[in-house]
Design an enzyme around this catalytic site. Structure first.
Site, PDB file in Angstrom:
ATOM      1  N   GLU A 171      42.229  45.050  50.472  1.00 11.85           N
ATOM      2  CA  GLU A 171      42.074  46.254  49.659  1.00 11.85           C
ATOM      3  C   GLU A 171      41.130  47.206  50.395  1.00 11.85           C
ATOM      4  OE1 GLU A 171      41.459  45.723  45.336  1.00 11.85           O
ATOM      5  OE2 GLU A 171      41.464  43.579  45.789  1.00 11.85           O
ATOM      6  N   ARG A 194      38.865  29.063  51.092  1.00 15.93           N
ATOM      7  CA  ARG A 194      38.158  30.237  51.587  1.00 15.93           C
ATOM      8  C   ARG A 194      36.860  29.821  52.273  1.00 15.93           C
ATOM      9  NH1 ARG A 194      36.778  34.069  46.786  1.00 15.93           N
ATOM     10  NH2 ARG A 194      35.720  35.193  48.472  1.00 15.93           N
ATOM     11  N   LYS A 240      30.444  44.062  47.503  1.00 16.77           N
ATOM     12  CA  LYS A 240      30.249  45.486  47.756  1.00 16.77           C
ATOM     13  C   LYS A 240      29.138  46.052  46.878  1.00 16.77           C
ATOM     14  CE  LYS A 240      32.617  49.963  47.435  1.00 16.77           C
ATOM     15  NZ  LYS A 240      33.887  50.653  47.138  1.00 16.77           N
TER      16      LYS A 240
END
Length: 636
Positions: free
Chosen positions: A78, A308, A318
C-alpha cells in the site's frame, strides 16, 4: 440516518510457533579482482527456494508439472508509508521466488484507499525494491482496474452474491457474534435478502453520491455458518470521508472504493498470478479469496502464506514513526536509528546484507521474532568479508615522537583487507600522530596493555614501536593534550622486542592531506527495552536519550579518498549498477548513475564499520556508524 465507519476486518487466529532453521555455514570468501569491491558474504541466497516451505509451494503448482507455463508473482504494498525491515522478507521471497524459477514478478501498488497515499511513497517503494536488487517485470496499480472491478461488483450483485448494507458498525459487530471470540449467535444483516434489483440500484446510488461515508456499503453474501470469520459477509465497497475521497491517480472520478478483500484476489486474477504469496495473517482469507474467484468464474491464483518477520526493540508503524519525527526524537523517516528501509540504507547497511539475513532466517509458516542484536550480528558478519579497512580515530590525542626529526616521513604500506585482492595503499608516518584518547592512560595498571607512561605499544604497520615518556595537561580542564614518546628503533639495527599490543593512528602530514577531518555519528538503540509499546506511559517514555553520540573531531587516514573513488562497497544487489559509474551504457549511451554516499563503506580498524552520510558536503565529511566491532567493544 446514523453515519458509521466500517468495522475492522476479522482477525485470523494465531499460528503455532515453530523454531526457525539454523542458518547455513558460510563458505570461504571469493576472489574479486583487485580493482573491484569484494563480493558479499557467500551464503546461498537462493537456498530458501531450493529446500523447505517455498520448495514445497512451488511443487504444488510447478512449470515441470504442466500446471503453469511460467511462474508469475506480485509484491503488492500500500503506498501510504515507507517500507521497513519487515517488508524486506516479503520482497526477497516474492521477487526471489519468481527469479528462482525463471518467472516474472510485478510491483503492484494496492492503491484502493486514497487516505494517506502520496507520491513520495510510490517513489520510495519502487526505489527500495530496486535497491534490494530486484527489477519488476511491470509496475501496476490496483486503481488501473477500478472500472473492471466495479463491473464485477455489479455482476456479483446480479448473481445474488452481494448486497448493499446500511447497518451501523455496532450492528455489524453484533451480527458477527458480538465480536470475535465472544461466542454469541451470528445472524444475518436485515438487508441481506433484499431483492437483487434493489441492491443493484442502491449500489449505483452509492457510486453517484447519494450516500455519505458510513451510510451504505456493499457486502459479499458469503456463509454466516462457516467457522471462518473471513466468510461472514465481508465488505466489498465502501464510501470514504469527503476529505479522503480524491484519489492520487484517478482524481474525483470515484466516490466509492473497493476493499482489500474484494480487490486483491481479482487483481491477482487479472495479472495471471500463479503463486500469490503473503504472510500468515491472511491465511484465513484464503477461503474468501478463492470463494470470490469461484463466484465470479474468473481464473483463480494459488494463495500460500509464510510467517512474517518481526523485529523487537523498535517501532515500525507509520503512526508511531510520524510521532517520533514530529516530536523531534528523530530527524526524519530515514534517520539511521529507525528501521525503515530508507533509514537502513542511509545508515550504511548494504542491501546484500539484508538479503543474506533473510536467507539465513529461513522461511516457514511460523512468525520470526528477531532482536536487533541478531540483525546487527548478521550485518557485521557480512561487512567483515565485503568492505575495506582504514584507520580512523574518533577522539584524537596528539602524540609527539620527540626523537624523530620535524620533517621525518616514512610511507607505510597498509593493506585494505586481509584479502590481498583488495590491494593496498601507502600512508605517511611522521613525527606527530594522533591516537584514540582511550588508548592512553595517565596511570598504568597490570591489566592494561595500551599506551601509558613508560609503556611501549606498536602502531599498526609502523616498523618500530613507541614508548610514552611524558604528557602535558590543560591547566584549566586537567585534560591531557599531548603525549610525548620515543621511537624504539634499535641503533644497532637489531629486531626490537614485539610489543604486547598494537593501536591505530593517523599521522599529521599536510602534504598528503592527512588527516582527513570528519564528524562521526554513532547510533545506539533508539529505545531502552525490547518492547517499547509495553511501557505503561507509552512508547515515547522508553526513548533512549543516548541513542546518538557525536564525535565532531574524528580523523581518518588519507587512504579514504581511494576508498571513496572505488565505491560501492560491495557492488552487489541493487548497488551493482554503480560499479561502472561514470561510464556510458553500450546499449543506450546513457551515463551510469553515480553511487550514493552510503555505498562508501569501510571498517575503521579497532573501532566500527562506517559509511558516508548524505548530509556530507565538500567541506564537511559526516560518517555514520553502521555497526560496532563485536569482538573489540570494551576491550583493553
Amino acid at each position: 440516518m446514523d453515519t458509521i465507519s466500517l468495522p475492522d476486518r476479522p482477525k485470523p487466529s494465531k499460528t503455532q510457533k515453530q523454531k526457525a532453521p539454523k542458518p547455513p555455514k558460510a563458505a570461504n570468501a571469493p576472489n574479486p579482482r583487485r580493482t573491484e569491491a569484494a563480493k558479499p558474504a557467500p551464503d546461498d541466497t537462493q537456498l530458501m527456494f531450493k529446500v523447505g516451505f517455498l520448495a514445497d509451494v512451488y511443487q504444488e503448482r510447478s512449470v515441470e508439472s504442466g500446471a503453469i507455463d511460467k511462474v508469475v508473482t506480485r509484491f503488492p504494498p500500500e503506498p501510504n508509508g515507507f517500507l521497513h525491515i519487515g517488508h524486506s522478507k516479503a520482497i526477497a521471497i516474492i521477487f526471489g521466488f519468481a527469479n528462482q524459477h525463471g518467472g516474472e514478478c510485478y510491483l503492484r501498488f494496492d492503491d484502493t484507499n486514497p487516505k494517506g497515499e502520496e507520491e513520495q511513497y510510490f517513489v520510495a517503494i519502487e526505489e527500495m525494491v530496486k535497491w534490494l536488487g530486484f527489477e519488476p517485470k511491470r509496475v501496476t496499480y490496483s486503481s488501473d482496474n477500478f472500472d473492471r472491478l466495479y463491473a464485477l461488483a455489479e455482476a456479483l450483485v446480479e448473481r445474488d452474491r452481494a448486497y448493499v448494507c446500511h447497518c451501523t458498525r455496532a450492528e455489524v459487530i453484533a451480527q458477527r457474534g458480538g465480536g470475535e471470540g465472544e461466542g454469541k449467535p451470528r445472524y444475518a444483516c436485515p438487508h441481506r435478502d433484499r431483492p437483487t434489483a434493489e441492491s443493484l440500484a442502491e449500489f449505483r446510488a452509492m457510486r453517484h453520491g447519494k450516500y455519505e461515508a458510513g451510510e451504505a456499503a456493499l457486502r459479499m453474501k458469503q456463509n454466516l455458518d462457516d467457522g471462518n470469520p473471513q466468510m461472514w459477509d465481508l465488505f466489498a465497497y465502501r464510501i470514504p470521508e469527503k476529505e479522503h475521497r480524491k484519489h492520487h491517480r484517478t482524481g474525483d472520478k470515484w466516490r466509492i472504493y473497493p476493499t482489500y478483500d474484494f480487490t486483491h484476489c481479482l487483481c491477482d486474477s487479472f495479472e495471471g498470478i500463479t503463486h500469490s504469496l503473503c504472510t500468515t495473517e491472511f491465511e484465513l482469507s484464503r477461503v474468501s479469496y478463492e470463494w470470490l474467484c469461484d463466484e465470479l468464474e474468473v481464473y483463480k491464483p494459488m494463495q500460500r502464506e509464510y510467517g512474517r518477520l518481526n523485529v523487537s526493540g523498535t517501532v515500525l508503524s507509520k503512526r508511531k514513526i510520524v510521532e517520533l519525527v514530529n516530536k523531534g526524537h528523530v530527524r526524519t523517516w530515514d534517520d539511521p536509528r529507525l528501521y525503515t528501509l530508507i533509514a537502513l540504507r542511509r545508515r550504511g547497511v548494504p542491501p546484500g546484507a539484508i538479503l543474506s539475513f533473510v536467507n539465513e532466517l529461513g522461511v516457514t509458516k511460523a512468525t520470526t521474532n528477531i532482536e536487533l542484536r541478531r540483525f546487527e550480528t548478521s550485518i557485521r558478519r557480512y561487512l567483515e568479508l565485503t568492505v575495506p579497512r582504514l584507520m580512523l580515530v574518533l577522539e584524537p590525542l596528539t602524540i609527539v615522537i620527540d626523537d624523530l626529526d620535524d620533517d621525518h616521513l616514512d610511507m607505510v604500506d597498509v593493506p585494505f583487507s586481509k584479502d590481498p585482492t583488495y590491494g593496498s595503499h601507502t600512508i605517511p608516518f611522521t613525527k606527530t600522530v594522533c591516537i584514540e584518547r582511550s588508548d592512553f592512560r595517565e596511570v598504568d595498571s597490570d591489566d592494561y596493555f595500551r599506551l601509558a607512561p613508560g609503556k611501549t605499544v606498536g602502531l599498526l604497520k609502523v616498523p618500530f614501536p613507541i614508548t610514552a615518556t611524558s604528557f602535558e595537561k590543560d591547566s584549566n580542564t586537567g585534560e591531557i593534550t599531548v603525549v610525548h614518546a620515543k621511537y624504539e628503533k634499535p641503533l644497532d639495527g637489531s629486531t626490537p622486542k614485539k610489543p604486547k599490543s598494537f593501536i591505530h593512528w593517523v599521522a599529521s602530514s599536510p602534504a598528503h592531506n592527512s588527516p582527513i577531518k570528519a564528524t562521526v555519528r554513532a547510533f545506539n538503540p533508539l529505545f531502552r527495552s525490547n518492547n517499547p509499546a509495553a511501557h505503561p506511559d507509552g512508547f515515547l517514555a522508553d526513548i533512549n536519550t543516548d541513542s546518538e553520540q557525536i564525535f565532531p573531531h574524528a580523523m581518518i587516514e588519507c587512504g579514504f579518498e581511494e576508498i571513496r573513488q572505488r565505491a560501492p562497497w560491495p557492488a552487489e544487489a541493487g548497488e551493482k549498477e554503480f560499479k561502472d559509474a561514470g561510464k556510458s551504457s553500450p546499449a543506450s549511451g546513457v551515463q551510469q548513475a553515480a553511487p550514493g554516499p552510503e555505498t562508501v563503506r569501510f571498517q575503521g580498524m579497532r573501532v566500527a564499520y562506517f559509511c558516508v552520510d548524505r548530509e556530507t558536503t565538500k567541506d564537511d565529511l559526516i560518517l555514520n556508524r553502521i555497526v560496532s566491532l563485536k569482538e573489540d567493544v570494551g576491550k583493553d
